[in-house]
Design a protein around this motif. Sequence first.
Motif, PDB file in Angstrom:
ATOM      1  N   ILE A 238       0.980  -1.233  -0.059  1.00 43.19           N
ATOM      2  CA  ILE A 238       0.083  -0.175   0.181  1.00 43.19           C
ATOM      3  C   ILE A 238       0.997   1.042   0.043  1.00 43.19           C
ATOM      4  CG2 ILE A 238      -1.821   1.403   1.350  1.00 43.19           C
ATOM      5  CD1 ILE A 238      -2.515  -1.412   2.495  1.00 43.19           C
ATOM      6  N   ILE A 239       0.504   2.160  -0.903  1.00 46.31           N
ATOM      7  CA  ILE A 239       1.148   3.457  -0.719  1.00 46.31           C
ATOM      8  C   ILE A 239       0.236   4.700  -0.236  1.00 46.31           C
ATOM      9  CG2 ILE A 239       1.093   3.933  -3.277  1.00 46.31           C
ATOM     10  CD1 ILE A 239       3.924   5.146  -3.156  1.00 46.31           C
ATOM     11  N   VAL A 240       0.556   5.234   0.585  1.00 53.10           N
ATOM     12  CA  VAL A 240      -0.391   6.381   1.269  1.00 53.10           C
ATOM     13  C   VAL A 240       0.313   7.749   0.979  1.00 53.10           C
ATOM     14  CG1 VAL A 240      -1.444   7.183   3.136  1.00 53.10           C
ATOM     15  CG2 VAL A 240      -1.052   4.611   3.290  1.00 53.10           C
ATOM     16  N   PHE A 241      -0.339   8.575   0.077  1.00 50.93           N
ATOM     17  CA  PHE A 241       0.002   9.687  -0.086  1.00 50.93           C
ATOM     18  C   PHE A 241      -0.496  10.944   0.708  1.00 50.93           C
ATOM     19  CE2 PHE A 241       0.885   7.864  -4.318  1.00 50.93           C
ATOM     20  CZ  PHE A 241       2.070   8.508  -4.441  1.00 50.93           C
TER      21      PHE A 241
ATOM     22  N   ASN B 198       1.674  -1.594  12.433  1.00 59.07           N
ATOM     23  CA  ASN B 198       1.539  -1.754  10.831  1.00 59.07           C
ATOM     24  C   ASN B 198       3.023  -1.359  10.287  1.00 59.07           C
ATOM     25  OD1 ASN B 198      -0.991  -1.791   9.894  1.00 59.07           O
ATOM     26  ND2 ASN B 198      -1.213   0.200  11.028  1.00 59.07           N
ATOM     27  N   LYS B 199       3.562  -2.297   9.526  1.00 59.42           N
ATOM     28  CA  LYS B 199       4.981  -2.191   9.159  1.00 59.42           C
ATOM     29  C   LYS B 199       4.983  -1.031   8.373  1.00 59.42           C
ATOM     30  CE  LYS B 199       7.422  -6.382  10.052  1.00 59.42           C
ATOM     31  NZ  LYS B 199       8.099  -7.682   9.523  1.00 59.42           N
ATOM     32  N   THR B 200       5.499   0.149   8.450  1.00 60.63           N
ATOM     33  CA  THR B 200       5.464   1.233   7.519  1.00 60.63           C
ATOM     34  C   THR B 200       6.757   1.866   7.596  1.00 60.63           C
ATOM     35  OG1 THR B 200       3.107   1.560   8.333  1.00 60.63           O
ATOM     36  CG2 THR B 200       4.036   3.362   7.385  1.00 60.63           C
ATOM     37  N   ASP B 201       6.959   2.622   6.477  1.00 62.46           N
ATOM     38  CA  ASP B 201       8.116   3.689   6.194  1.00 62.46           C
ATOM     39  C   ASP B 201       7.688   4.401   5.378  1.00 62.46           C
ATOM     40  OD1 ASP B 201      10.613   4.777   6.726  1.00 62.46           O
ATOM     41  OD2 ASP B 201      11.894   2.879   6.099  1.00 62.46           O
ATOM     42  N   THR B 202       8.752   5.699   5.330  1.00 60.38           N
ATOM     43  CA  THR B 202       8.354   6.871   4.656  1.00 60.38           C
ATOM     44  C   THR B 202       9.264   7.391   3.759  1.00 60.38           C
ATOM     45  OG1 THR B 202       7.291   9.207   4.939  1.00 60.38           O
ATOM     46  CG2 THR B 202       9.029   8.493   6.547  1.00 60.38           C
ATOM     47  N   ILE B 203       8.684   8.019   2.667  1.00 62.71           N
ATOM     48  CA  ILE B 203       9.708   8.670   1.795  1.00 62.71           C
ATOM     49  C   ILE B 203       9.165  10.159   1.637  1.00 62.71           C
ATOM     50  CG2 ILE B 203       8.491   7.600  -0.314  1.00 62.71           C
ATOM     51  CD1 ILE B 203      11.373   7.471  -1.322  1.00 62.71           C
ATOM     52  N   HIS B 204      10.027  11.103   1.671  1.00 60.03           N
ATOM     53  CA  HIS B 204       9.839  12.291   1.342  1.00 60.03           C
ATOM     54  C   HIS B 204      11.129  13.115   1.065  1.00 60.03           C
ATOM     55  CE1 HIS B 204      10.908  13.462   5.486  1.00 60.03           C
ATOM     56  NE2 HIS B 204      10.149  12.689   5.792  1.00 60.03           N
ATOM     57  N   GLY B 205      10.924  14.533   0.596  1.00 56.54           N
ATOM     58  CA  GLY B 205      12.066  15.204   0.091  1.00 56.54           C
ATOM     59  C   GLY B 205      13.221  15.667   1.209  1.00 56.54           C
ATOM     60  N   ASP B 206      12.938  15.523   2.402  1.00 52.89           N
ATOM     61  CA  ASP B 206      14.026  15.644   3.457  1.00 52.89           C
ATOM     62  C   ASP B 206      14.974  14.614   3.467  1.00 52.89           C
ATOM     63  OD1 ASP B 206      13.180  18.230   3.923  1.00 52.89           O
ATOM     64  OD2 ASP B 206      12.336  17.829   6.014  1.00 52.89           O
ATOM     65  N   LEU B 207      14.674  13.499   3.062  1.00 54.49           N
ATOM     66  CA  LEU B 207      15.598  12.341   3.262  1.00 54.49           C
ATOM     67  C   LEU B 207      16.455  12.364   2.259  1.00 54.49           C
ATOM     68  CD1 LEU B 207      13.184   9.589   3.396  1.00 54.49           C
ATOM     69  CD2 LEU B 207      13.747  10.822   5.460  1.00 54.49           C
TER      70      LEU B 207
ATOM     71  N   LYS C  94      10.084  -5.472   2.913  1.00 53.78           N
ATOM     72  CA  LYS C  94      10.568  -5.439   4.259  1.00 53.78           C
ATOM     73  C   LYS C  94       9.318  -4.855   5.335  1.00 53.78           C
ATOM     74  CE  LYS C  94      15.292  -6.079   3.834  1.00 53.78           C
ATOM     75  NZ  LYS C  94      16.554  -5.434   3.304  1.00 53.78           N
ATOM     76  N   PHE C  95       8.512  -3.736   4.508  1.00 54.33           N
ATOM     77  CA  PHE C  95       7.310  -3.350   5.215  1.00 54.33           C
ATOM     78  C   PHE C  95       6.226  -3.296   4.285  1.00 54.33           C
ATOM     79  CE2 PHE C  95      10.458  -0.345   3.427  1.00 54.33           C
ATOM     80  CZ  PHE C  95       9.568   0.860   2.918  1.00 54.33           C
ATOM     81  N   ARG C  96       4.904  -3.094   4.503  1.00 57.25           N
ATOM     82  CA  ARG C  96       3.897  -3.194   3.660  1.00 57.25           C
ATOM     83  C   ARG C  96       3.440  -1.938   3.431  1.00 57.25           C
ATOM     84  NH1 ARG C  96      -2.096  -4.826   4.447  1.00 57.25           N
ATOM     85  NH2 ARG C  96      -2.911  -5.338   2.497  1.00 57.25           N
ATOM     86  N   ILE C  97       3.388  -0.816   4.060  1.00 53.92           N
ATOM     87  CA  ILE C  97       3.009   0.404   3.648  1.00 53.92           C
ATOM     88  C   ILE C  97       3.994   1.415   3.578  1.00 53.92           C
ATOM     89  CG2 ILE C  97       1.435   2.058   4.930  1.00 53.92           C
ATOM     90  CD1 ILE C  97       0.195   0.000   6.499  1.00 53.92           C
ATOM     91  N   LEU C  98       4.120   2.299   2.520  1.00 55.95           N
ATOM     92  CA  LEU C  98       5.012   3.357   2.380  1.00 55.95           C
ATOM     93  C   LEU C  98       4.056   4.400   2.276  1.00 55.95           C
ATOM     94  CD1 LEU C  98       7.820   4.255   1.515  1.00 55.95           C
ATOM     95  CD2 LEU C  98       7.012   4.296  -0.952  1.00 55.95           C
ATOM     96  N   VAL C  99       4.518   5.629   3.181  1.00 52.97           N
ATOM     97  CA  VAL C  99       3.743   6.767   3.098  1.00 52.97           C
ATOM     98  C   VAL C  99       4.736   7.638   2.520  1.00 52.97           C
ATOM     99  CG1 VAL C  99       3.066   8.832   4.772  1.00 52.97           C
ATOM    100  CG2 VAL C  99       2.798   6.505   5.485  1.00 52.97           C
ATOM    101  N   ALA C 100       4.180   8.341   1.578  1.00 53.80           N
ATOM    102  CA  ALA C 100       5.040   9.362   0.486  1.00 53.80           C
ATOM    103  C   ALA C 100       4.506  10.611   0.309  1.00 53.80           C
ATOM    104  CB  ALA C 100       5.207   8.646  -0.695  1.00 53.80           C
ATOM    105  N   THR C 101       5.177  11.492   0.204  1.00 58.21           N
ATOM    106  CA  THR C 101       4.753  12.881  -0.351  1.00 58.21           C
ATOM    107  C   THR C 101       4.823  12.582  -1.986  1.00 58.21           C
ATOM    108  OG1 THR C 101       7.128  13.599  -0.342  1.00 58.21           O
ATOM    109  CG2 THR C 101       5.325  14.275   1.565  1.00 58.21           C
ATOM    110  N   ASP C 102       4.466  13.679  -2.575  1.00 59.06           N
ATOM    111  CA  ASP C 102       4.317  13.590  -4.182  1.00 59.06           C
ATOM    112  C   ASP C 102       5.944  13.196  -4.981  1.00 59.06           C
ATOM    113  OD1 ASP C 102       1.989  13.603  -5.259  1.00 59.06           O
ATOM    114  OD2 ASP C 102       1.774  15.295  -4.100  1.00 59.06           O
ATOM    115  N   ILE C 103       6.841  13.397  -4.201  1.00 61.07           N
ATOM    116  CA  ILE C 103       8.199  13.044  -4.503  1.00 61.07           C
ATOM    117  C   ILE C 103       8.135  11.632  -5.206  1.00 61.07           C
ATOM    118  CG2 ILE C 103       9.316  12.488  -2.491  1.00 61.07           C
ATOM    119  CD1 ILE C 103      11.746  14.147  -3.468  1.00 61.07           C
ATOM    120  N   ALA C 104       7.458  10.860  -4.527  1.00 62.08           N
ATOM    121  CA  ALA C 104       7.470   9.114  -4.934  1.00 62.08           C
ATOM    122  C   ALA C 104       6.252   9.054  -5.937  1.00 62.08           C
ATOM    123  CB  ALA C 104       7.525   8.349  -3.725  1.00 62.08           C
ATOM    124  N   ALA C 105       5.663  10.105  -6.425  1.00 66.53           N
ATOM    125  CA  ALA C 105       4.367   9.872  -7.035  1.00 66.53           C
ATOM    126  C   ALA C 105       4.865   9.282  -8.483  1.00 66.53           C
ATOM    127  CB  ALA C 105       3.497  11.161  -7.209  1.00 66.53           C
ATOM    128  N   ARG C 106       6.019   9.660  -9.064  1.00 65.29           N
ATOM    129  CA  ARG C 106       6.422   9.624 -10.309  1.00 65.29           C
ATOM    130  C   ARG C 106       7.432   8.479 -10.549  1.00 65.29           C
ATOM    131  NH1 ARG C 106       4.810  13.368 -14.904  1.00 65.29           N
ATOM    132  NH2 ARG C 106       3.489  14.491 -13.846  1.00 65.29           N
TER     133      ARG C 106
END
Length: 425
Positions: free
Chosen positions: A243-246, A265-274, A290-302
């Motif tokens: 699952i990807i959560v925007f 919930n096994k979750t990690d995140t990706i955004h522009g500050d990383l 390794k985890f099921r849920i990725l919480v993302a800003t639009d940086i990962a949208a494309r």
Amino acid sequence: MSDFSQFGLPAQLNTALERMKYTAPTPIQLQAIPLALKGHDILGSAQTGTGKTAAFGIPLVAKILNNPRGNAIVLTPTRELASQVMEVITQLLGQRSFVQAVLLIGGDSMHKQTAQLRMRPRIIVGTPGRINDHLERGNLILHDTNFLVLDETDRMLDMGFGIQIDKIVKFLPAARQTLMFSATLPPEIVKMSAKYLKNPERIAVGAVNAPIVRIQQEIIHVSDSGKYDELNKQINARSNGSIIVFVKTKRGADRLCERLNKQGNKTDTIHGDLHQRKREKVIQGFRDMKFRILVATDIAARGLDIPHIEHVINYDLPQCPEDYIHRIGRTARNGSEGSAVCFISPDDGLKWRAIHRLLNPNEAPPHMPRPAGGEGKPRNYGQKKTFGGNGKKQGGHTGGTGKPSGGNKRFGRFPKRSSAPKAAA
Ligand code: AMP
């Protein structure tokens, strides 16, 4: 012999395609490869997940292998997309290739890239900012670079790379071949194509401005305070698939990730500050399940191409309407199916109408519940949006009623729900 044999590609490339298990060309590849091999410029519109990367990657590699002179450059909007393009090109070159390809992206060591450039690579893939850095420092010489690919051009313009692209193109020889791809073809892109392309062949796959029909889309009206509970419901209702959560903001992404993790919930995140390395690690972890849920800003949208993403949850609406298409394109990759859920809070009326107008240009806007305190005009959502949503139909899409209460779950008809759907297959 694979279906790719019809193109008369170099043997090394055919072997690589077999190793990659690309047995038959996708529709965009069928259109683009012969034209590009003949030397035509191309203006291509293709939805994400259609095989667009190999559509330009195959002729690019064929030209490099067939000609001892001449180099190629691919420009992409994001570091992630550049890395993925690089991966495809490296695979296409095959394991024992003498051809050097270099990735030039921000967040990566300038020193390392400069050393790689000294080896005179024949293929450059990168983002406009870092490529310009190298050009300005004299590290990168492009006068032999006669093959240019502009990937996701709409996004590059959206991110303000127009001037950077102009600068790079000035370093390239006029006698070159240019392939320009874009998910959407608003007038700005068509105008830009006149500047960079010579008598381009227009190719298109699927409806322009339309997300992939295999994605089951739903909207859920929810208050801001009810979003988190609704998210949990949605997650629990999905027993399979990643699952990807925007979300809208970097802080929001961190907070939501922490909350979900606390609940087990096994979750990690990706955004522009990383940092770039951290981003790559997160993407790799997600790819490796390794985890099921990725919480993302639009940086990962494309560009994110992970086949096991089955669900996209738009916790917040995107900052510009086109990002909606790219967000949901993270699922239903390469022929599979996927689901996309969109949370709409009372203040989201304008934003949602802009998205709806982009998806269904010929239809009346949906009725939205009015927000209690009036609606400010969010960035990029007014009538004068940068791209698309101009009220003109640009592709062959025929939407449905577009009303949230429509019965058909396909694109353009969004069933309204207030409870969790049954688990997706
Ligand atoms: P893209 O649209 O370039 O992001 O590609 C979407 C997915 O399709 C990627 O996972 C590719 O590896 C895969 N793909 C592209 N072309 C082919 C092909 N001809 N046969 C099988 N898979 C492909």
